[in-house]
Design an enzyme around this catalytic site. Sequence first.
Site, PDB file in Angstrom:
ATOM      1  N   LYS A  13     -15.483   8.226  -2.380  1.00  0.00           N
ATOM      2  CA  LYS A  13     -14.891   7.189  -3.238  1.00  0.00           C
ATOM      3  C   LYS A  13     -15.055   5.788  -2.633  1.00  0.00           C
ATOM      4  CE  LYS A  13     -10.663   8.864  -3.506  1.00  0.00           C
ATOM      5  NZ  LYS A  13     -10.804  10.078  -2.702  1.00  0.00           N
ATOM      6  N   ARG A  88      -2.653   8.606  -7.888  1.00  0.00           N
ATOM      7  CA  ARG A  88      -2.895   9.898  -7.243  1.00  0.00           C
ATOM      8  C   ARG A  88      -1.891  10.959  -7.689  1.00  0.00           C
ATOM      9  NH1 ARG A  88      -5.630   8.042  -2.111  1.00  0.00           N
ATOM     10  NH2 ARG A  88      -5.956   9.797  -0.730  1.00  0.00           N
ATOM     11  N   ARG A 127     -16.823  11.219   9.671  1.00  0.00           N
ATOM     12  CA  ARG A 127     -16.716   9.849   9.164  1.00  0.00           C
ATOM     13  C   ARG A 127     -16.272   8.889  10.267  1.00  0.00           C
ATOM     14  NH1 ARG A 127     -13.567   9.276   3.588  1.00  0.00           N
ATOM     15  NH2 ARG A 127     -11.701   9.777   4.752  1.00  0.00           N
ATOM     16  N   ARG A 160     -10.692   7.541  11.769  1.00  0.00           N
ATOM     17  CA  ARG A 160      -9.325   7.444  11.237  1.00  0.00           C
ATOM     18  C   ARG A 160      -8.469   8.558  11.826  1.00  0.00           C
ATOM     19  NH1 ARG A 160      -9.706   6.987   4.776  1.00  0.00           N
ATOM     20  NH2 ARG A 160      -7.922   8.360   5.015  1.00  0.00           N
ATOM     21  N   ARG A 171      -4.478  17.225   3.401  1.00  0.00           N
ATOM     22  CA  ARG A 171      -4.885  16.225   2.398  1.00  0.00           C
ATOM     23  C   ARG A 171      -5.533  16.906   1.193  1.00  0.00           C
ATOM     24  NH1 ARG A 171      -8.425  12.354   5.856  1.00  0.00           N
ATOM     25  NH2 ARG A 171      -8.693  11.162   3.928  1.00  0.00           N
TER      26      ARG A 171
END
Length: 221
Positions: A13, A88, A127, A160, A171
């Site tokens: 996203k 969300r 990531r 992160r 998540r």
Amino acid sequence: MILVLLGPPGAGKGTQATRLSEVFGLEHLSSGDVLRAERKSGTDLGQRVASYMDAGELVPDEIIIEVILARVLKAAEGSGVLLDGFPRTAAQAQKLDESLEAAGGGVDLVVSLVVPDEPIVARITGRRSCPTCGSVYHIASLPPKAEGVCDKDGTALVQRSDDTEEVVAQRLAAYHAQTEPLEAYYREQGLLAEVDGTQDIDAVFVQSREVVRSRVGKVGS
Ligand code: AMP
């Protein structure tokens, strides 16, 4: 134009939102980025949301609505906004609709990046991001030119704190339980466009861009 990007964590996203907002001249509003900036600045809000984020849980609706909604409405008055990570939950989506309606508008299109659970863990744990400019990389699929360093400003890249294997599972669970039902919510309104998010980044971008273009045409006609 008010564009919403939906998809599980690690669907791409953020990457697609950056590109799409550039192409369509929209403000890119990422709820996760807003919350991380609050944490970095050590604000009260930042402290209130930290434990939820670190556990991979959603921040309570009343907090996120208070923080994000005013920004959405402000951006909607301008050239438009691309929402990345908000809404969300059903409550957030309903509140967004109510507020936009009251201002005489509404969501124009929801692009859902569809990615099954299996590739998500590898995508997320690989990531890395730049703490200075926010650029996002992946150690395998989108590496920086020099290892561990941002192409744009030379800052050392970081991972992160919620991009670990343990937190990803939570998540994903939160996504399936609370966010995935929004697909049906927007489909019923005729606003949902699904894009296969397992394709390479450029292909996902081109398909998303074309979906938005055809919609913008409709909106303008
Ligand atoms: P993201 O960067 O979009 O993956 O968001 C990181 C974390 O911020 C999430 O795991 C949640 O804890 C929190 N968060 C971001 N957006 C929302 C939202 N719309 N509602 C609730 N929590 C959110």
